[in-house]
Write a protein that holds these residues in place. Structure first.
Motif, PDB file in Angstrom:
ATOM      1  N   ILE A  45       0.843  -1.201   0.000  1.00 59.90           N
ATOM      2  CA  ILE A  45       0.000   0.000   0.000  1.00 59.90           C
ATOM      3  C   ILE A  45       0.875   1.248   0.000  1.00 59.90           C
ATOM      4  N   ASP A  46       1.891   1.277   0.868  1.00 59.63           N
ATOM      5  CA  ASP A  46       2.763   2.454   0.959  1.00 59.63           C
ATOM      6  C   ASP A  46       3.617   2.634  -0.294  1.00 59.63           C
ATOM      7  N   ARG A  47       3.826   1.534  -1.013  1.00 57.79           N
ATOM      8  CA  ARG A  47       4.658   1.604  -2.217  1.00 57.79           C
ATOM      9  C   ARG A  47       3.883   2.185  -3.403  1.00 57.79           C
ATOM     10  N   VAL A  48       2.592   1.841  -3.523  1.00 57.12           N
ATOM     11  CA  VAL A  48       1.839   2.230  -4.723  1.00 57.12           C
ATOM     12  C   VAL A  48       0.699   3.213  -4.448  1.00 57.12           C
ATOM     13  N   PHE A  77      15.305   2.854  -7.822  1.00 53.16           N
ATOM     14  CA  PHE A  77      16.750   3.080  -7.809  1.00 53.16           C
ATOM     15  C   PHE A  77      17.285   2.963  -6.385  1.00 53.16           C
ATOM     16  N   GLY A  78      16.581   3.574  -5.430  1.00 50.44           N
ATOM     17  CA  GLY A  78      16.964   3.411  -4.030  1.00 50.44           C
ATOM     18  C   GLY A  78      16.895   1.954  -3.609  1.00 50.44           C
ATOM     19  N   TYR A  79      15.845   1.291  -4.058  1.00 46.11           N
ATOM     20  CA  TYR A  79      15.641  -0.131  -3.783  1.00 46.11           C
ATOM     21  C   TYR A  79      16.809  -0.948  -4.329  1.00 46.11           C
ATOM     22  N   PHE A  80      17.196  -0.652  -5.578  1.00 43.24           N
ATOM     23  CA  PHE A  80      18.255  -1.391  -6.264  1.00 43.24           C
ATOM     24  C   PHE A  80      19.591  -1.269  -5.535  1.00 43.24           C
ATOM     25  N   LEU A  81      19.947  -0.051  -5.122  1.00 43.39           N
ATOM     26  CA  LEU A  81      21.262   0.199  -4.529  1.00 43.39           C
ATOM     27  C   LEU A  81      21.439  -0.471  -3.166  1.00 43.39           C
ATOM     28  N   PHE A  82      20.359  -0.597  -2.405  1.00 45.29           N
ATOM     29  CA  PHE A  82      20.479  -1.080  -1.024  1.00 45.29           C
ATOM     30  C   PHE A  82      19.936  -2.490  -0.805  1.00 45.29           C
ATOM     31  N   GLU A  83      19.427  -3.129  -1.876  1.00 42.78           N
ATOM     32  CA  GLU A  83      18.777  -4.422  -1.729  1.00 42.78           C
ATOM     33  C   GLU A  83      19.721  -5.534  -1.268  1.00 42.78           C
ATOM     34  N   VAL A 124      13.300  13.052  -4.217  1.00 38.97           N
ATOM     35  CA  VAL A 124      14.156  12.667  -3.090  1.00 38.97           C
ATOM     36  C   VAL A 124      13.439  11.706  -2.151  1.00 38.97           C
ATOM     37  N   LEU A 125      12.190  12.023  -1.797  1.00 34.74           N
ATOM     38  CA  LEU A 125      11.461  11.167  -0.858  1.00 34.74           C
ATOM     39  C   LEU A 125      11.124   9.811  -1.464  1.00 34.74           C
ATOM     40  N   ARG A 126      10.803   9.768  -2.742  1.00 36.53           N
ATOM     41  CA  ARG A 126      10.528   8.473  -3.374  1.00 36.53           C
ATOM     42  C   ARG A 126      11.808   7.622  -3.422  1.00 36.53           C
ATOM     43  N   PHE A 127      12.949   8.247  -3.688  1.00 36.04           N
ATOM     44  CA  PHE A 127      14.221   7.513  -3.675  1.00 36.04           C
ATOM     45  C   PHE A 127      14.513   6.974  -2.273  1.00 36.04           C
ATOM     46  N   LEU A 128      14.332   7.819  -1.255  1.00 36.97           N
ATOM     47  CA  LEU A 128      14.593   7.397   0.131  1.00 36.97           C
ATOM     48  C   LEU A 128      13.630   6.302   0.579  1.00 36.97           C
ATOM     49  N   LEU A 129      12.385   6.358   0.106  1.00 37.17           N
ATOM     50  CA  LEU A 129      11.426   5.314   0.450  1.00 37.17           C
ATOM     51  C   LEU A 129      11.892   3.967  -0.100  1.00 37.17           C
ATOM     52  N   GLY A 130      12.413   3.981  -1.321  1.00 40.89           N
ATOM     53  CA  GLY A 130      12.951   2.754  -1.902  1.00 40.89           C
ATOM     54  C   GLY A 130      14.144   2.234  -1.123  1.00 40.89           C
ATOM     55  N   ALA A 131      15.042   3.143  -0.723  1.00 41.99           N
ATOM     56  CA  ALA A 131      16.214   2.736   0.063  1.00 41.99           C
ATOM     57  C   ALA A 131      15.788   2.162   1.408  1.00 41.99           C
ATOM     58  N   ALA A 132      14.768   2.765   2.027  1.00 40.15           N
ATOM     59  CA  ALA A 132      14.307   2.300   3.340  1.00 40.15           C
ATOM     60  C   ALA A 132      13.668   0.924   3.257  1.00 40.15           C
ATOM     61  N   GLU A 133      12.914   0.691   2.180  1.00 37.28           N
ATOM     62  CA  GLU A 133      12.193  -0.579   2.071  1.00 37.28           C
ATOM     63  C   GLU A 133      13.060  -1.701   1.503  1.00 37.28           C
ATOM     64  N   ALA A 134      14.210  -1.352   0.938  1.00 36.86           N
ATOM     65  CA  ALA A 134      15.097  -2.358   0.347  1.00 36.86           C
ATOM     66  C   ALA A 134      15.369  -3.481   1.345  1.00 36.86           C
ATOM     67  N   ALA A 380      20.855 -15.572   0.056  1.00 38.36           N
ATOM     68  CA  ALA A 380      20.553 -14.197   0.484  1.00 38.36           C
ATOM     69  C   ALA A 380      20.950 -13.205  -0.599  1.00 38.36           C
ATOM     70  N   ALA A 381      22.174 -13.373  -1.139  1.00 38.14           N
ATOM     71  CA  ALA A 381      22.666 -12.457  -2.169  1.00 38.14           C
ATOM     72  C   ALA A 381      21.921 -12.645  -3.482  1.00 38.14           C
ATOM     73  N   GLY A 382      21.679 -13.913  -3.851  1.00 34.24           N
ATOM     74  CA  GLY A 382      21.021 -14.198  -5.126  1.00 34.24           C
ATOM     75  C   GLY A 382      19.585 -13.709  -5.173  1.00 34.24           C
ATOM     76  N   ILE A 383      18.831 -13.972  -4.113  1.00 35.06           N
ATOM     77  CA  ILE A 383      17.439 -13.530  -4.062  1.00 35.06           C
ATOM     78  C   ILE A 383      17.369 -12.012  -4.095  1.00 35.06           C
ATOM     79  N   ALA A 384      18.247 -11.356  -3.337  1.00 43.38           N
ATOM     80  CA  ALA A 384      18.264  -9.892  -3.321  1.00 43.38           C
ATOM     81  C   ALA A 384      18.654  -9.337  -4.690  1.00 43.38           C
ATOM     82  N   THR A 385      19.586 -10.013  -5.374  1.00 35.68           N
ATOM     83  CA  THR A 385      20.002  -9.558  -6.706  1.00 35.68           C
ATOM     84  C   THR A 385      18.844  -9.650  -7.693  1.00 35.68           C
ATOM     85  N   ILE A 386      18.151 -10.774  -7.673  1.00 33.53           N
ATOM     86  CA  ILE A 386      16.996 -10.950  -8.553  1.00 33.53           C
ATOM     87  C   ILE A 386      15.965  -9.862  -8.293  1.00 33.53           C
ATOM     88  N   ASN A 387      15.701  -9.613  -7.018  1.00 35.36           N
ATOM     89  CA  ASN A 387      14.676  -8.630  -6.672  1.00 35.36           C
ATOM     90  C   ASN A 387      15.114  -7.205  -7.004  1.00 35.36           C
TER      91      ASN A 387
END
Length: 453
Positions: A45-48, A77-83, A124-134, A380-387
């Motif tokens: 819900i918070d994502r979309v 992008f935030g999600y990708f960098l911190f996943e 900025v806030l959308r990027f930070l939200l992605g980083a937080a949820e990563a 752990a690394a593989g699943i995070a990479t795929i996601n």
């Protein structure tokens, strides 16, 4: 990538006949799955919810379709960098503390979206939200692999992931209703939407510390014989993978199968977030109110939940993964093509229903594939990479739709583009399966020759 349907079915039936095993699986399912499903429900819900906020926010802040599409997508992008770092930390320190951290952080940032002033703060806030949820989603996928045998994983994953279409089904009318609070205490409707929908994430973050147990060995809520069986069963499964499973972090990151599944997931993510972010605006074209859009947008998601559970159970029962992913991706692509040319609300809802069913059904069998060849830190690394790589589709799909909509004045070209990505996902899944069968045949021949010598 697929297993023998007959051998899987016979093995599952034999194991399920044991009363102790049935009791343990039932107990851990009821303890874990509904709770992590609730967490994902709130996360999605918070994502979309930006999709519903856009019905009035875009006009208030002067956002063009391309600005909105880019801002909605930059989350990934935030999600990708911190996943990957996030999932490795979870594997090291445990899901309980890390998932709590994720939820509280993203709840605070999601609430801060209410105070967006313009393009820069929006990005900025959308990027930070992605980083937080990563780390949340792949962390839960990894967490479930600690508790559930492989033969049960697609069905359990489907129940967990059903939270995404359910959040659309239940969250859409709620989001539409919150927009009606416009002017209360001086806040706009979209500001109330962000503020109110952020609260559950923060509260549940503290509940996670009480409910989640990191590993089966620590499950004091299981009886001794139940806990001993579960620990032994999961250890035996890890040993059975033997040399065939990658355990090293770098092998998990570099495995060609991981990269291939990342590209498959890219297409499904583009489809998922096209729905979550743009479906309200596609429906809005027919002159409905925000509340009506909420109820109409819920219809395809309700049907998708039922289809998703039935589809994943069939995948588990037959032991087949490849065609369950391929068929679902192609169905979603067909739905997107129809959605682009639909001339009325009923036709659009029918098309979006096909997209919802296809996207939802593709994911559980897809997420059952990585843990078939990865284990431990590599998993752990593989699943995070795929996601993380795959979820970049959540940037590309919505952004392209926004850009094409601004250039052409229509959603048609963007929907065709996302449909093409889903067709590519289906093709890659078939190629990956064919390569897997060739490797399996080669290994069998080598073992046979070794046995003869």
């Amino acid at each position: 990538m697929s297993k023998s349907p007959t051998s899987n079915s016979v093995r599952a039936e034999a194991l399920d006949a044991d009363p102790l095993q049935k009791r343990v699986l039932r107990k851990i399912t009821w303890r874990i799955v509904p709770f992590v499903m609730l967490l994902y429900f709130i996360a999605f819900i918070d994502r979309v919810n930006i999709g519903f906020a856009s019905l009035t926010m875009n006009q208030d802040l002067g956002f063009s379709p391309s600005v909105f599409g880019f801002g909605a997508g930059i989350f990934f992008f935030g999600y990708f960098l911190f996943e990957v770092p996030s999932n490795l930390i979870l594997h090291k320190i445990g899901a309980r503390i890390w998932i709590a951290r994720v939820m509280i952080t993203w709840g605070l940032i999601s609430g801060a979206m209410a105070f967006v002033q313009g393009t820069t703060s929006f990005y900025v806030l959308r990027f930070l939200l992605g980083a937080a949820e990563a780390g949340f989603f792949p962390g839960i996928i990894l967490y479930l692999s600690y508790w559930f045998p492989a033969r049960r994983r697609a069905a359990v994953t489907a129940i967990f992931m059903a939270a995404a279409p359910l959040s659309t089904a239940l969250g859409s009318p709620v989001s539409g209703a919150l927009l009606q609070m416009h002017g209360l205490l001086g806040f706009t409707g979209w500001q109330w939407l962000f503020l109110i929908e952020a609260v559950p994430a923060i509260l549940l973050g503290f509940v996670v510390l009480i409910i989640l147990t990191d590993r089966p060995e620590k499950a004091m809520w299981l009886k001794d014989d139940e806990r001993n069986w579960l620990v032994a069963a999961m250890e035996a499964e890890q040993k059975a993978k033997g040399a065939q499973a990658s355990h090293n972090v770098w092998r998990g990151l570099a495995d060609i199968r991981v990269l291939a599944l990342s590209l498959v997931y890219f297409g499904t993510s583009a489809g998922l977030y096209t729905l979550g972010i743009w479906a309200p605006q596609i429906i809005k074209q027919f002159g409905l109110s925000a509340l009506s859009i909420g109820f109409v947008n819920a219809i395809p998601a309700v049907i998708a939940v039922v289809a998703m559970v039935l589809w994943s159970r069939h995948s588990d029962r037959t032991g087949e993964r490849t065609w369950h992913v391929v068929g679902a991706c192609l169905l979603a692509a067909v739905g997107l093509v129809f959605a682009g040319s639909a001339g009325g609300v009923i036709a659009v809802v029918a098309a979006l229903t096909l997209v919802n069913i296809g996207i939802s059904c593709s994911k559980p069998p897809l997420w059952s594939m990585p843990t078939m060849f990865l284990s431990g830190p590599a998993a752990a690394a593989g699943i995070a990479t795929i996601n993380s790589i795959g979820n970049l589709g959540g940037f590309v799909g919505p952004s392209m739709i926004g850009w094409i909509k601004q250039v052409t004045g229509s959603f048609l070209g963007g929907l065709y583009f996302v449909a093409g990505l889903l067709i590519l996902s289906a093709a890659l899944t078939l190629i990956l399966a064919k390569a897997g069968r060739k490797n399996g045949t080669a290994r069998t021949a080598m073992h046979h020759q070794a046995a003869q010598h």
